[in-house]
Motif scaffolding. Structure first.
Motif, PDB file in Angstrom:
ATOM      1  N   LEU A 163       0.857  -1.172   0.038  1.00 14.74           N
ATOM      2  CA  LEU A 163      -0.047   0.195  -0.140  1.00 14.74           C
ATOM      3  C   LEU A 163       0.834   1.202  -0.050  1.00 14.74           C
ATOM      4  O   LEU A 163       0.590   2.253  -0.773  1.00 14.74           O
ATOM      5  N   ILE A 164       2.066   1.191   0.649  1.00 15.21           N
ATOM      6  CA  ILE A 164       2.819   2.419   0.672  1.00 15.21           C
ATOM      7  C   ILE A 164       3.446   2.662  -0.636  1.00 15.21           C
ATOM      8  O   ILE A 164       3.686   3.625  -1.144  1.00 15.21           O
ATOM      9  N   PHE A 165       3.745   1.573  -1.475  1.00 14.26           N
ATOM     10  CA  PHE A 165       4.295   1.511  -2.721  1.00 14.26           C
ATOM     11  C   PHE A 165       3.311   2.080  -3.518  1.00 14.26           C
ATOM     12  O   PHE A 165       3.913   3.005  -4.188  1.00 14.26           O
ATOM     13  N   ILE A 166       2.201   1.666  -3.543  1.00 12.88           N
ATOM     14  CA  ILE A 166       1.073   2.106  -4.280  1.00 12.88           C
ATOM     15  C   ILE A 166       0.964   3.639  -4.143  1.00 12.88           C
ATOM     16  O   ILE A 166       0.838   4.542  -4.987  1.00 12.88           O
ATOM     17  N   ALA A 168       2.933   5.798  -3.042  1.00 13.38           N
ATOM     18  CA  ALA A 168       4.402   6.622  -3.558  1.00 13.38           C
ATOM     19  C   ALA A 168       4.368   6.680  -4.924  1.00 13.38           C
ATOM     20  O   ALA A 168       4.638   7.730  -5.643  1.00 13.38           O
ATOM     21  N   ILE A 169       3.940   5.642  -5.758  1.00 13.30           N
ATOM     22  CA  ILE A 169       4.104   5.860  -7.113  1.00 13.30           C
ATOM     23  C   ILE A 169       2.729   6.441  -7.806  1.00 13.30           C
ATOM     24  O   ILE A 169       2.646   6.864  -8.953  1.00 13.30           O
ATOM     25  N   ASN A 175       0.321  17.567  -1.240  1.00 14.99           N
ATOM     26  CA  ASN A 175      -0.666  18.028   0.139  1.00 14.99           C
ATOM     27  C   ASN A 175      -1.556  16.816   0.395  1.00 14.99           C
ATOM     28  O   ASN A 175      -1.720  16.505   1.590  1.00 14.99           O
ATOM     29  N   LEU A 176      -2.287  16.639  -0.675  1.00  8.07           N
ATOM     30  CA  LEU A 176      -3.136  15.300  -0.736  1.00  8.07           C
ATOM     31  C   LEU A 176      -2.546  14.060  -0.047  1.00  8.07           C
ATOM     32  O   LEU A 176      -3.047  13.258   0.606  1.00  8.07           O
ATOM     33  N   GLY A 177      -1.402  13.866  -0.543  1.00 11.64           N
ATOM     34  CA  GLY A 177      -0.383  12.614  -0.494  1.00 11.64           C
ATOM     35  C   GLY A 177      -0.072  12.480   0.993  1.00 11.64           C
ATOM     36  O   GLY A 177      -0.211  11.385   1.724  1.00 11.64           O
TER      37      GLY A 177
END
Length: 332
Positions: A163-166, A168-169, A175-177
């Motif tokens: 999920l963290i990889f998804i 990141a890419i 700001n939303l990230g």
């Protein structure tokens, strides 16, 4: 455990702490022996690990800094490079030994405390010698449950990494990230806490019922329903206490060279005793939570059947059948 089981469903956060303290105080002699033989070594290993790990890291970092200031290809460079490689190897060997010892003493301590409380609950004759003779047999069931939880934790962390990889890419540190990442972290920590609660309660189920391994996890998940928030509050409190003790030990003992050796020894002893008491108290609390959850779901544990279940541990270990531990329903 002087309350009727029907009454235990109404015990809340403070009541569980009070009930746990009363059990330890009433049977302090046998709990003191369990602490001396199993919990004190566990606490000692836990704290020594922090001190030794710090020594390893300080030495490795010092040699790596010196290596950076040494010209490559020289005998000194090769010697430092080999030395750092050896130190990392020793460090990971030490880590492996640490996790093995913590794993063994944690399971043995859990087995001893849960079996002791079950004997108290069923009014069985209880001696320290009997507890220690049973512990190795109960340990087998706990080990299977732990391995199942370990697998569940592994896949949970793999999912978190995916999920963290998804994130990141796809979104990244916009700001939303940042907001999405914050939400993901909250969900991750909440899920980790939930799995931890399931793990601890499944350990109790593995000792007191015929279920162990994956079945104990399912049973634990069902039992915790309705008392989840109480369990969360208790386990958060215990974990925060552990972090405070750990922080105090690292600050005052591991990194407290300016305080002097005498003061560091005193602080080390205080942290050691506090940690030992917290480990014992935590194991008793887990067992009390189990009885509270059973009562909440109106699952009355037949004391004679539970006594027969405990008796099996005193002989040659054999798998139990469903009829060996009869859980009756009572109506309020």
């Amino acid at each position: 455990m002087d309350r009727e089981q029907e009454e235990m469903q109404f015990i809340g956060f403070f009541g569980i702490y009070k009930e746990s303290y009363k059990v330890i105080f009433a049977w302090r002699k046998i709990f003191s022996k369990i602490a001396l033989s199993l919990i004190l070594p566990l606490s000692f290993i836990y704290l020594v690990h922090m001190e030794v790990s710090s020594l390893f890291f300080r030495k490795i970092i010092h040699n790596e800094i010196e290596l950076d200031h040494t010209r490559s290809g020289t005998p000194k460079y090769e010697k430092l490079s080999d030395l750092i490689s050896d130190e990392w190897a020793y460090f990971w060997l030490f880590k492996a030994a640490y996790f093995t010892l913590v794993f063994i003493f944690s399971l043995l301590s859990t087995a001893a405390v849960v079996y002791t409380i079950a004997c108290i609950y069923t009014a069985r004759e209880l001696t320290f010698k009997k507890v220690m003779s049973v512990v190795p047999k109960v340990w087998k069931r706990l080990m299977v449950t732990f391995l199942c939880i370990f697998v569940a934790m592994f896949f949970y962390h793999v999912l978190a990494i995916v999920l963290i990889f998804i994130w990141a890419i796809s979104i990244g540190p916009s700001n939303l990230g940042v907001l999405v990442f914050f939400i993901l972290m909250i969900l991750y920590l909440a899920g980790l806490l939930y799995l931890t609660i399931i793990w601890h309660l499944a350990s109790i189920v593995s000792v007191l019922e015929e279920a162990y391994g994956y079945q104990a996890m399912v049973k634990s998940k069902n039992l915790i329903k309705g008392k989840l928030w109480v369990a969360i509050a208790i386990f958060l409190t215990l974990n925060i206490t552990l972090l405070v003790i750990q922080f105090g030990f690292q600050r005052l003992v591991v990194h407290g060279s300016t305080l002097g050796m005498a003061n560091r020894v005193v602080f080390a002893i205080i942290c050691f005793l506090l940690l030992s008491k917290m480990f014992l108290f935590g194991l008793v609390i887990q067992t009390v939570i189990y009885f509270v959850c059973k009562s909440y779901h109106h699952e009355n544990i037949d004391k004679s059947a539970l006594s027969d279940h405990l008796e099996v541990y005193l002989g040659e270990y054999v798998p139990l059948k469903g009829k060996d531990v009869q859980l009756e329903q009572y109506h309020v």
